[in-house]
Design an enzyme around this catalytic site. Structure first.
Site, PDB file in Angstrom:
ATOM      1  CB  SER A   1      -0.902   0.018   1.237  1.00 41.98           C
ATOM      2  OG  SER A   1      -0.175   0.451   2.379  1.00 41.98           O
ATOM      3  CG  ASP A   2       1.407   5.831  -1.291  1.00 38.49           C
ATOM      4  OD1 ASP A   2       2.323   6.043  -0.483  1.00 38.49           O
ATOM      5  OD2 ASP A   2       1.275   6.482  -2.345  1.00 38.49           O
ATOM      6  CE1 TYR A   3       5.198   7.433   5.574  1.00 37.40           C
ATOM      7  CE2 TYR A   3       3.190   7.716   6.826  1.00 37.40           C
ATOM      8  CZ  TYR A   3       4.563   7.724   6.764  1.00 37.40           C
ATOM      9  OH  TYR A   3       5.315   8.022   7.880  1.00 37.40           O
TER      10      TYR A   3
END
Length: 768
Positions: free
Chosen positions: A292-294
């Site tokens: 995932s992204d942040y």
């Protein structure tokens, strides 16, 4: 109904692809590597549920901050086997100790993977990706990634969050700086080059890293150019224009992907099963893992999908393998398994993919393979790396205007170097630089003095701050960073600059955006040069001195005034560590600029989105004169300020008519298109010859033209060269209403030229 229909179409294609392609078994966890399969299977048989979930947990210790959330208890988490990887850290000392904790103190001694935002260099910083794309040189781009990988691995990094391959057509979006522009073909070529450069021929090599392709998918299509915003587009547009670079990265063997923040067909990418499983794995045969992204898993709740437990289960079931920072997987999957909201197979599948990535990197053979302080000292910011950065920067610069051939400058006389970016090391590196040291970058004034030599008298005046807009100043510089400001009154600085300009033969004004005015969370609704710098330029123009603009920018800016008044404009983007030397090399003619823009420059923000491969309407406007009831504006022409593929040279290039090997073809025959390019000037130079194809009659409305090939050539003054392209039926293909990728017989227009607007054309008939 429309959304339901599109969903059925996507699902049907996925099912068909799974039936006809033997590689689809990969989506179920089979890697095709028997030795790796056996190793991972044996290891997983020993793992507890907590340890399996721990492999899905990616944390940051906060040593290098790239977001607003920092994980706690990292050391204990490593010992307990609750952490699969760490990002945002670098340096052999820290990484060595963290890896030792995992290998010696966790129960099964599973090594960690270490990731970092290595976007356009690690210690040696290259131009921002949008600038590098302007080279149109795959060899240089691949070389930059290879050098970045070598420096990163020297500090223990084995995974980089790059390349960003998002197609972007809205310059308001700050992250346009991090990609390769608006064209799917060029973007695909660059995606492949970057993956090759990072991963090399074998990721087990000590100087190779695993690439992480981002942001999957369509992130560059954010509405209003606003960061993290909704994306909504037709299926044809998605497949034709936005998805190709991601697919190219898969084909190049990219080891990992990162999901994007935006929605796709109403479903956020991080929990989008059609995207992460049906498309990426079943249609495309992707064999790696998805992170995932942040905190993107946690943010699914803000999208309206449920609480943390619910959204974590949704993300896992959709095909997400690793949770960055948010710890939703770590805290909720065990409970969800008990409540039968996820299955053991889904947890095992994600764990297997993460372990396979570590195996491919050779971490099970040698967890410390690139953690070597001696290598670290030898690979960082070497003279060879700096020379490479200088070369790439020179090739990335785009000459937008050069009235009366004022450039190149003579190495004699007096030059007034003016502007807030002229003597400013900190702004040379550009956005998304984690480990680069601004103090080791070359400022413009230092580069000019070095390259110009003793025969040139260089005068300097700051002239203005980057911006005096209090809101822009507060929001562009974040996490405690501050603009390097001169606290004198604005008029006093302008007066000093004018006085300096009056003493010179020519004024070189170094102006534009700071590094923090583009990049993530740096969308702008006004994409002019900041007003305080504009006032400086107006005052300099009134002196009557010739004015050369050296433009720093992370996006296309609106430059109609500058284009009208400046004698020359050299777009240098954000050039990196060797900025000053590279800029001086081009200003004084040591290198003849050859860059071409990869994203359209609008006249004003009201034209946005504006891009070359648009579709015609039923009432197209041709800009030949006043008209009514046409698709146009009444206050500005439809034409951009600078079209895609545009860039001047210190010499001139003349194109002949296009010659085709045949006037009609059939089926899989090959068409050869040839043009003679002549260097009609007095200086040796390089030219990027571009080939576009138009399909004027089709079953759907096609783009007015599409880039299909290009070649970069070198010509001595007066030299001419035949440039030929082989065109096949594959170059004619497009996605139709059934999302079938095919071509249709009929007339095609072959266009070759120096940019997307200035071309020579010839027609051919192609039958099946």
């Amino acid at each position: 109904m429309k959304k339901y229909f599109l969903h059925r179409v996507f699902r049907k294609i996925a099912v068909i692809s799974a039936l006809i392609s033997p590689v689809m078994a990969m989506a179920q966890g089979s890697s095709g590597d028997a030795k790796m399969d056996a190793f991972v299977k044996q290891l997983m048989a020993k793992m507890t549920l907590d340890e399996k979930i721990g492999q899905l947990n990616l944390v940051t210790s906060g040593r290098a901050l790239t977001g607003s959330v920092v994980n706690k208890g990292v050391e204990e988490g490593i010992k307990k086997g609750e952490i699969g990887g760490i990002f945002g850290v670098y340096g052999t000392d820290y990484i060595g100790k963290a890896q030792e904790l995992a290998v010696k103190n966790s129960r099964l001694h599973i090594p960690l993977i270490f990731g970092l935002d290595v976007i356009h260099g690690h210690r040696t910083i290259f131009p921002i990706p949008l600038g590098m794309s302007a080279t149109w040189d795959m060899g240089l781009i691949e070389r930059s990634a290879k050098i970045a990988a070598s420096e990163a691995t020297g500090e223990g990094i084995n995974w980089v969050f790059s390349p960003m391959v998002d197609i972007a057509r809205d310059p308001r979006w700050g992250r346009i700086s991090e990609g390769s522009g608006e064209d799917p073909y060029l973007g695909s070529m660059i995606a492949k080059a970057m993956v090759r450069g990072y991963q090399g021929t074998n990721m087990k090599n000590s100087d190779a890293v695993m690439a992480c392709v981002k942001h999957f998918a369509l992130y560059g299509g954010a509405e209003a150019g606003r960061e993290y915003n909704t994306v909504d587009m037709s299926a044809i547009k998605m497949y034709q224009d936005y998805l190709p670079p991601y697919k190219a990265a898969v084909d190049a063997g990219a080891g990992s992907f990162m999901s994007s923040f935006n929605t796709i067909n109403g479903v956020p990418a991080t929990a989008n099963q059609w995207l992460l499983t049906d498309l990426l794995r079943k249609q495309w045969g992707f064999k790696g893992f998805v992170v995932s992204d942040y905190t993107a898993v946690n943010e699914l709740s803000a999208h309206g999908l449920g609480d943390l437990q619910t959204v974590s289960a949704l993300a896992l079931k959709a095909g997400l393998d690793m949770d960055m920072v948010g710890e939703g997987f770590l805290k909720t999957l065990k409970k969800s398994l008990k409540e039968k909201k996820v299955t053991q197979q889904e947890i095992d599948q994600a764990c297997r993919r993460v372990l396979e990535a570590k195996y491919k990197l050779g971490l099970f053979d040698n967890p410390y393979k690139s953690i070597n302080s001696e290598v670290e000292a030898k690979t960082e910011l070497t003279e060879a790396n700096r020379l490479a950065a200088r070369e790439v920067a020179e090739h990335s610069f785009v000459l937008l205007k050069n009235k009366a051939q004022i450039l190149p400058l003579k190495k004699s006389g007096t030059i007034a170097l003016i502007g807030p970016l002229a003597d400013n090391q900190s702004e040379m590196l550009g956005t998304w630089v984690i480990a680069g040291d601004p103090k080791k970058s070359v400022s413009v004034i230092d580069g000019v003095k070095k390259v110009a030599g003793s025969g040139v008298n260089v005068l300097y005046a700051r002239g203005s701050n980057i911006t005096d807009d209090s809101l822009l100043n507060a929001r562009a510089w974040f996490f405690g960073m501050k603009q390097e400001r001169d606290n004198r009154p604005a008029q006093q600085m302008i007066d000093e600059a004018v006085e300096t300009a009056n003493k010179a033969d020519v004024v070189v004004a170094v102006v534009g955006e700071s590094a923090n005015m583009s990049g993530e969370s740096a969308s702008r609704s006004d994409i002019n040069i900041p007003e305080t710098q504009k006032e400086l330029l107006k005052a300099l123009f009134k002196t009557g001195k010739p004015i050369v603009l050296v433009l720093f920018n992370g996006r296309p800016l609106t430059l109609p005034w500058e284009d009208q008044h400046a004698n020359a404009i050299l777009d240098v983007w954000a050039p990196g560590t060797e900025a000053g030397n590279a800029i001086a090399d081009v200003l004084f003619g040591n290198y003849n600029p050859s860059g071409k823009i990869t994203v359209t420059f609008p006249k004003n923000v009201g034209q946005v989105p504006i891009y070359y491969n648009h579709k015609n309407t039923g009432r197209p406007f041709d800009d030949k004169g006043p008209a009514k009831f046409k698709s146009d504006y009444i206050d500005v022409s439809n034409a951009p300020l600078y079209p895609f593929g545009y860039g001047l040279s210190y010499t001139t290039f003349k194109y002949s008519d296009v010659k085709l090997s045949k006037s009609s073809l059939k089926g899989n025959q090959t068409l050869k298109a040839t043009v003679t390019v002549t260097n009609s000037g007095n200086i040796d130079g390089e030219e990027i010859v571009q080939l576009y194809v138009s399909d004027p009659v089709a079953s759907i409305s096609r783009s007015v033209k599409e880039l299909k090939h290009f070649k970069k050539i070198s010509l001595k003054a007066g030299e001419q060269k035949e440039v030929s392209f082989d065109i096949t039926a594959n170059d004619l293909k497009f996605y139709n209403t059934r999302l079938k990728y095919d071509w249709e017989p009929g007339e095609f227009i072959i266009q070759i030229g120096t940019n997307s607007s200035d071309v020579q054309s010839a027609s051919v008939h192609w039958s099946k």
